[in-house]
Write an enzyme that holds these catalytic residues in place. Sequence first.
Site, short mmCIF file in Angstrom:
data_model
loop_
_atom_site.label_atom_id
_atom_site.label_comp_id
_atom_site.label_asym_id
_atom_site.label_seq_id
_atom_site.Cartn_x
_atom_site.Cartn_y
_atom_site.Cartn_z
N ALA A 62 -45.20 -136.94 36.58
CA ALA A 62 -44.56 -137.32 35.31
C ALA A 62 -45.55 -137.46 34.17
O ALA A 62 -45.20 -137.25 33.01
CB ALA A 62 -43.79 -138.63 35.50
N ASP A 77 -40.88 -145.41 35.51
CA ASP A 77 -39.45 -145.18 35.67
C ASP A 77 -39.19 -144.05 36.66
O ASP A 77 -38.27 -144.12 37.48
CB ASP A 77 -38.81 -144.84 34.32
N GLY A 95 -43.51 -137.58 26.76
CA GLY A 95 -42.24 -138.28 26.65
C GLY A 95 -41.77 -138.86 27.96
O GLY A 95 -42.16 -138.42 29.04
#
Length: 290
Positions: A266, A238, A271
């Site tokens: 990331a 994402d 999370g």
Amino acid sequence: MASPPRVAVFGSVNQDLVLRVQRPPHPGETVMAKSVERLPGGKGANQAVAAARAGALVQFIGSFGEDEVGAVLRGRLRREKVGLTGSMTVPGPNGVAVIIVDDTGENVIVVPPGANDKLAMTEAAESVLTRVDMMLCQLEVPFEAIVDALRVSRAAGVLAIVNFSPVPSGPFPPELLELADVLIVNEGEARELGDRLRGATHVVTTLGARGARYRGPRGEASAPSPKVQPVDTTGAGDVFAGVFAASWHLGPEQALRRAAVAGSLATLVPGAGNCAPTAEAIDEAMRKAR
């Protein structure tokens, strides 16, 4: 100085329930979780935050539940400087994602869609989509709504980026591919789509730790990912998509490089909802890579 790109993200917003385990359970087996966290998520909201942190002016178009979770997630997106002008609130619970993360950082995900299943094109959403430079969408909301958003974008001359994830298990409208200017897929999704990718003008394939590659009218390019020790790979795809959209105005090759670096960074943060790096962090990592 050029103004920041204007990006509309059309997609899902969830609360992520993250369970950390030594390894995922086998069928019929019970394993103990080492921890449980509730975090913001949803592919659409994750990508909106990633694009905003990367420097874009972002409007998120999604469907929130009337419950307390929906209110919390709205507030969180506003704090990330993500606009919600085209979003809607519907009766019932917000979407949820149950994410199991093992000690290697790999994950499996189950998503009860909740309010995401009720996302539809509204006048407010259409107005937003006609006033941006590009629209980014994924496949965690109804296909009919996505096709409507793609048609509005096409009519307005807005670049449409489709992150074809998750790949549908059954039939899907051909417009999901036909109306996309740019397709973003991972290796598994590329295999699933096969020859259907050939008609796309721009195709980006993410390769995990190996980076990403691009094919377009002017040829092909590839970008490596910085070598890191991942903590959690959830949300890295994402982040890649959001940063790629935010960087498209720099050209496909530069967008590919920035997105590959951001996706790698990331994985260093647990999370999905809060793992996107800032533009400054991406710039610094690119300088170190050079």
